[in-house]
Design a protein around this motif. Structure first.
Motif, short mmCIF file in Angstrom:
data_model
loop_
_atom_site.label_atom_id
_atom_site.label_comp_id
_atom_site.label_asym_id
_atom_site.label_seq_id
_atom_site.Cartn_x
_atom_site.Cartn_y
_atom_site.Cartn_z
N GLY A 110 0.79 -1.22 0.00
CA GLY A 110 0.00 0.00 0.00
C GLY A 110 0.83 1.27 0.00
N GLU A 111 1.91 1.30 0.81
CA GLU A 111 2.72 2.50 0.89
C GLU A 111 3.36 2.83 -0.46
OE1 GLU A 111 3.02 4.55 3.32
OE2 GLU A 111 1.85 3.43 4.77
N ARG A 112 3.60 1.81 -1.28
CA ARG A 112 4.20 2.05 -2.59
C ARG A 112 3.16 2.27 -3.66
NH1 ARG A 112 6.55 -3.39 -3.18
NH2 ARG A 112 4.90 -3.83 -1.70
N THR A 113 1.99 1.65 -3.52
CA THR A 113 0.99 1.70 -4.57
C THR A 113 0.18 2.98 -4.55
OG1 THR A 113 0.78 -0.70 -4.46
CG2 THR A 113 -0.95 0.48 -5.60
N ALA A 114 -0.17 3.48 -3.37
CA ALA A 114 -1.04 4.66 -3.28
C ALA A 114 -0.50 5.86 -4.05
CB ALA A 114 -1.28 5.02 -1.82
N PRO A 115 0.78 6.24 -3.93
CA PRO A 115 1.26 7.41 -4.68
C PRO A 115 1.29 7.18 -6.19
CG PRO A 115 2.73 6.87 -2.87
CD PRO A 115 1.81 5.71 -3.04
N LEU A 116 1.33 5.92 -6.62
CA LEU A 116 1.43 5.61 -8.03
C LEU A 116 0.08 5.40 -8.71
CD1 LEU A 116 4.44 3.14 -7.87
CD2 LEU A 116 4.49 5.53 -8.54
N ALA A 117 -0.97 5.15 -7.93
CA ALA A 117 -2.27 4.85 -8.52
C ALA A 117 -2.80 6.04 -9.32
CB ALA A 117 -3.27 4.45 -7.43
N GLY A 118 -2.64 7.25 -8.79
CA GLY A 118 -3.05 8.44 -9.54
C GLY A 118 -2.27 8.59 -10.82
N LEU A 119 -0.97 8.24 -10.77
CA LEU A 119 -0.14 8.30 -11.98
C LEU A 119 -0.62 7.30 -13.02
CD1 LEU A 119 2.33 9.32 -13.51
CD2 LEU A 119 3.68 7.59 -12.31
N VAL A 120 -1.03 6.11 -12.58
CA VAL A 120 -1.54 5.11 -13.52
C VAL A 120 -2.77 5.65 -14.23
CG1 VAL A 120 -2.64 2.83 -13.69
CG2 VAL A 120 -0.57 3.13 -12.30
N ALA A 121 -3.68 6.29 -13.51
CA ALA A 121 -4.87 6.88 -14.13
C ALA A 121 -4.47 7.95 -15.14
CB ALA A 121 -5.78 7.47 -13.05
N ALA A 122 -3.52 8.81 -14.78
CA ALA A 122 -3.08 9.87 -15.69
C ALA A 122 -2.40 9.28 -16.92
CB ALA A 122 -2.12 10.82 -14.96
N PHE A 123 -1.62 8.23 -16.73
CA PHE A 123 -0.94 7.59 -17.86
C PHE A 123 -1.95 6.98 -18.82
CE2 PHE A 123 1.09 3.92 -19.88
CZ PHE A 123 2.20 4.53 -20.45
#
Length: 364
Positions: A48-61
């Motif tokens: 979770g600590e690694r995924t949460a900051p990247l989830a928004g980036l995945v949506a933007a990508f």
């Protein structure tokens, strides 16, 4: 495959909206587990600590790549749906939320996909693609060797199948609630036929993206967790565990993700702000089928047609390249902010609940 207003009648659109809302509610609960840190029941880290900051980036990508229509047949183009990519990178529940955020931004800001058809689009492009792709992906990993190549290959197949699956789902909804009287067999054949071709492009994009991330940070890929097996040495003809290194590597949760995040964001901005200008101008698979078969006879004007960003251009900017590029950059930024904010709230709620449960246990 963004369904406009007027393709599906109001009752079926409403039912699809209710089902989609239920799927999003379930996904919010599941995403709390995927984004919330360590699982208390198993004690195993769920990233979770690694995924949460990247989830928004995945949506933007995914927003950025969806702007890159690629030719698939004479007069027809396709674009990434993204359900398979999101599910494999950040988990199936978070993946549904990623696609929902993208569709919401596209509908409100860019007049892409009807607002009354938002539930239809979330159900079709978000839920169906994610569920089908992730189920097939996990099934393939269950029989394939646990290697990086297997993850990439399974990603390719899962993404390929997810696109015609979404075409089948649309055909089913159209069969139940289509606003024009078109033989369903013709709709099914045309939709599945063209979307199998689009699925090949989807599969290539998904496999290349997953493979690139797995190559540098497999710990950040939800579908690749547990990929690394203990190192074995052959001693006197027998395989034994290798000795542990004198200095253990930093835990994955504490390894910095800033470099990958910045690389992903820059890539998304370049794709949406520059490369999108060279995307195919041909109608996508659904648009082409709708025009050829007459599905679009009852299509309605989009409620946000007067948006300053409608049709992926900035109003009053006459230069087409600049207008499209600015719209793409704004879209990436808006999706990143909206997605990151939503996932931050979801992950915080999970951690807060976990802390409260821990304090209760200590009192007991």
């Amino acid at each position: 495959m963004h369904v406009p207003d007027g393709f599906i009648n109001p009752p079926v659109s409403a039912v699809a909206g209710v089902v989609a809302a239920g799927a999003v509610a379930v996904s919010l609960k599941g995403a709390r587990r995927e984004l919330g840190g360590t699982s208390r029941s198993s004690g195993a880290e769920n990233g979770g600590e690694r995924t949460a900051p990247l989830a928004g980036l995945v949506a933007a990508f995914i927003f950025a790549v969806q702007m890159l229509n690629f030719p698939v047949a004479a007069g027809t183009s396709g674009h990434l749906l993204g359900g398979a990519l999101a599910a494999i990178l950040v988990g199936p529940y978070t993946g549904v939320l990623c696609i929902s955020v993208v569709l919401l931004m596209q509908g409100i800001l860019f007049a892409d996909g009807g607002l009354t058809a938002l539930g239809v689009n979330v159900l079709d492009m978000g839920v169906v693609t994610t569920v089908v792709a992730y189920a097939l992906f996990r099934g393939l990993l269950g029989v394939l060797p646990r290697t990086r190549r297997s993850v990439t290959a399974a990603s390719f197949v899962a993404a390929l199948v997810s696109v015609p699956a979404a075409a089948c789902a649309f055909t089913l909804m159209y069969w139940i609630g289509g606003t024009t009287d078109i033989p369903i067999g013709k709709v099914f054949t045309a939709m599945v036929g063209v979307h199998v071709l689009i699925g090949i492009g989807e599969a290539l994009i998904t496999a290349l993206t997953v493979g690139a991330v797995v190559a540098v940070r497999p710990d950040l890929v939800h579908g690749a967790r547990g990929l690394t097996a203990p190192l074995k040495l052959r001693v006197d003809g027998e395989l034994v565990d290798a000795p542990a290194p004198e200095r253990e590597p930093a835990p994955a949760a504490h390894r910095p993700t800033r470099g990958l995040w910045v690389t992903g964001l820059v890539t998304a901005l370049v794709l949406a702000g520059f490369v999108s200008f060279y995307a195919s101008a041909n109608p996508d698979g659904l648009e082409k089928v709708a025009t050829d078969k007459g599905i679009d006879r009852e299509a309605k004007e989009h409620a946000a047609k007067d948006s300053p960003l409608a049709d992926y251009g900035v109003k009053d900017v006459s230069n087409a390249r600049l207008s499209g590029g600015l719209a793409g950059v704004i879209g990436v930024g808006a999706t990143l902010v909206a997605g990151s904010g939503a996932f931050y709230v979801v992950s915080r709620r999970r951690r807060t609940q976990g802390e409260a449960d821990s304090r209760t246990e200590e009192k007991v």
